[in-house]
Structures are given as C-alpha cells and as structure tokens.
Design a protein around this motif. Structure first.
Motif, PDB file in Angstrom:
ATOM      1  N   LEU A  39       0.604  -1.421  -0.111  1.00  0.00           N
ATOM      2  CA  LEU A  39      -0.059   0.255  -0.270  1.00  0.00           C
ATOM      3  C   LEU A  39       0.609   1.192  -0.125  1.00  0.00           C
ATOM      4  O   LEU A  39       0.221   2.573   0.474  1.00  0.00           O
ATOM      5  CB  LEU A  39      -0.377   0.223   0.641  1.00  0.00           C
ATOM      6  N   ARG A  42      -0.779   5.003  -0.858  1.00  0.00           N
ATOM      7  CA  ARG A  42      -1.322   5.522  -0.219  1.00  0.00           C
ATOM      8  C   ARG A  42      -0.301   5.769   1.240  1.00  0.00           C
ATOM      9  O   ARG A  42      -1.046   7.099   1.747  1.00  0.00           O
ATOM     10  CB  ARG A  42      -2.322   4.475   0.434  1.00  0.00           C
ATOM     11  N   ARG A  46      -0.704   9.878   2.690  1.00  0.00           N
ATOM     12  CA  ARG A  46      -1.362  10.445   3.937  1.00  0.00           C
ATOM     13  C   ARG A  46      -0.071  11.252   4.272  1.00  0.00           C
ATOM     14  O   ARG A  46       0.127  12.153   5.133  1.00  0.00           O
ATOM     15  CB  ARG A  46      -0.936   8.884   4.940  1.00  0.00           C
ATOM     16  N   VAL A 199      -4.549   4.052   6.465  1.00  0.00           N
ATOM     17  CA  VAL A 199      -4.889   3.130   4.961  1.00  0.00           C
ATOM     18  C   VAL A 199      -5.251   2.458   4.432  1.00  0.00           C
ATOM     19  O   VAL A 199      -6.124   1.716   3.594  1.00  0.00           O
ATOM     20  CB  VAL A 199      -3.328   3.358   4.171  1.00  0.00           C
ATOM     21  N   GLU A 203      -8.159   2.144   1.903  1.00  0.00           N
ATOM     22  CA  GLU A 203      -8.214   0.936   0.748  1.00  0.00           C
ATOM     23  C   GLU A 203      -9.677   0.328   0.879  1.00  0.00           C
ATOM     24  O   GLU A 203     -10.511  -0.448   0.272  1.00  0.00           O
ATOM     25  CB  GLU A 203      -7.505  -0.124   1.088  1.00  0.00           C
TER      26      GLU A 203
END
Length: 270
Positions: A39, A42, A46, A199, A203
C-alpha cells in the motif's frame, strides 16, 4: 537492526530534532513483503498530505526513492517511517531547515491466528480522544492518548481497545480503525474531529464501494455499535480482525466481514 536517517545508515539522532521536543512530525508503519512496501501509494499520499497540513516542506520523490531502497534491503518485515521538521532552536516557532527522514526496520508482529479466524474481544477504554480538527486524521507523532488507553488493560483476553471522543462517540481502536455493518450497510466513524485516518480503512472503503456495497462515514454512538450486525477492526499490518465481544455483546463473524477480510489478506500477501 536496520535503520536509516536522511537516506544513510545511522544509529543516532540529533538531540535538537523537533520530533523529540514537540512531536513535530508524522509517521507511517508499512508492511514489507518480498522487498516491496505494501500500500505504498496510500502511505505516501497520507504522509504527503500530513506534511502539507503541518507546513513541512517534504521532497516526496526523494522519500519514495529512499523508502523503496530501504524496503529492498529489508525484504520482509515492517518499515517504520518517521518524518520530523528537523532540527530547531528552543521555542515553538517552526524552523526553516530541511525535514528529517527516519526509517527503522522491525519484524512483523506475530498475532495469534485466532484473532483473524474467530475474532477478538475489545476493551472499552476510559481514555478519551480530544477533539482537535486541526490535527484530525493525521498520524502525528503525539500518541499519548493511545499510550494511556493501552495502559488500561494487561490481560491476554483483549486484543484491542475501543476509543471514543470526549462526547462519547465511537472513533477507533487504539491501533486500528473500526467498521460496523447494519442491514448490509458498511459504516465507519467520521474522523474529522479526531482519530487516525488509516490507509487500510481508505482501501477497504474504496474496495467495498467497487463491489456495490453502501458505505457511510458518519458519527456512530456506542449504543448503535452494540446493536450492529457485524463489527470489525483493521490496520495495514494485520488486515481485518472481526470483533467477537464488547461490553458483554457478542457477535459471530459475518459474511461482509469475511468478504472484506479476504480482500485485505490478498493486499497484504501480494
């Protein structure tokens, strides 16, 4: 243990770093599989958005390159990324120096398999999250509320704790985000006042919407949570844990929880 500071191997940190003095920074905890950060986009989005809100001038391309190189060396485990404003003089006025990038390697936590298979018991924490919209959603370095909440239980029966805000609204777990299912609708607490926008939470919301599942981000009261059909917690290291018990209310693992759990497991195993 593998650790880098500003792109180079290091085992020490400047005592003038504002992350130590004021918690002036952000962090990410990233699963690493086969030398690749899970991830990644993401996590970077962030931390980039957080730096923008905190007025930290981060070079995102540089950070991505360092993180990829670090994870390639680590291969398997957990990469903890810390971004601070860097060194500064005494006083709150933000320094104009370059931000500091810290990477630390760790092993993947060995959670009991039954947490994912059978579900977990949540401890109802007395510590409350202060409403601070200026910092809401950010994974900033000041986590004292979570430290105090986690100190409330030591038994092995409870794998996670439930945190509420000062008005009693359900917000999140101590180290996770929370979802509930009622009549087929997936809901997660609004984090515009406090809490960490995870995150995996983001998702799962996107994946659920792509499956045609109705999703809501809204205020949730404790009484409503206790009458939900399904409840689960999630984060970017373990995926999803179904919630089995909270304050005497018991749940079985529901079908939507299992469907999303399979998606989260696939993401983390890739």
């Amino acid at each position: 243990m593998l650790s880098w500071v500003d792109g180079r191997p290091a085992t020490s940190l400047s005592l003038a770093d504002r992350g130590l003095a004021y918690g002036d920074g952000l962090f990410e905890t990233i699963a690493v599989r086969g030398g690749q950060p899970v991830l990644l986009d993401r996590h970077l989005a962030r931390v980039g958005a957080g730096c923008k809100r905190l007025l930290i001038n981060l070079d995102s391309a540089q950070l991505r390159g360092e993180l990829l190189a670090f994870c390639a060396e680590l291969q398997q485990g957990v990469a903890k990324l810390i971004v601070t404003r860097g060194d500064g003089q005494r006083g709150y006025a933000p320094s104009a120096g370059a931000p500091r990038r810290i990477l630390q390697a760790g092993v993947m936590p060995a959670h009991p398999p039954q947490h994912a298979e059978r579900g977990v018991h949540l401890f109802s924490c007395q510590a409350r999250l202060a409403e601070q919209p200026l910092l809401a959603g950010l994974k900033h370095l000041n986590r004292l509320e979570q430290v105090l909440a986690r100190a409330e239980w030591q038994d092995a029966e409870h794998a996670e704790g439930l945190m509420r805000d000062v008005s009693g609204r359900v917000i999140e777990g101590v180290f996770s985000n929370l979802f509930m299912v009622r009549d087929g609708v997936l809901s997660t607490p609004d984090l515009s006042r406090c809490g960490v926008a995870g995150v995996m939470r983001a998702e799962l919301l996107e994946q659920a919407q792509s499956l045609g599942i109705i999703c809501q981000v809204r205020d949730i009261e404790l009484d409503e949570l206790l009458t939900a059909d399904e409840v689960f917690v999630c984060n970017s290291l373990y995926g999803i844990w179904p919630v089995r018990e909270l304050q005497g209310r018991h749940w079985s693992v529901g079908p939507l929880t299992r469907k999303l759990q399979a998606i989260a497991r696939h993401l983390l195993d890739c």
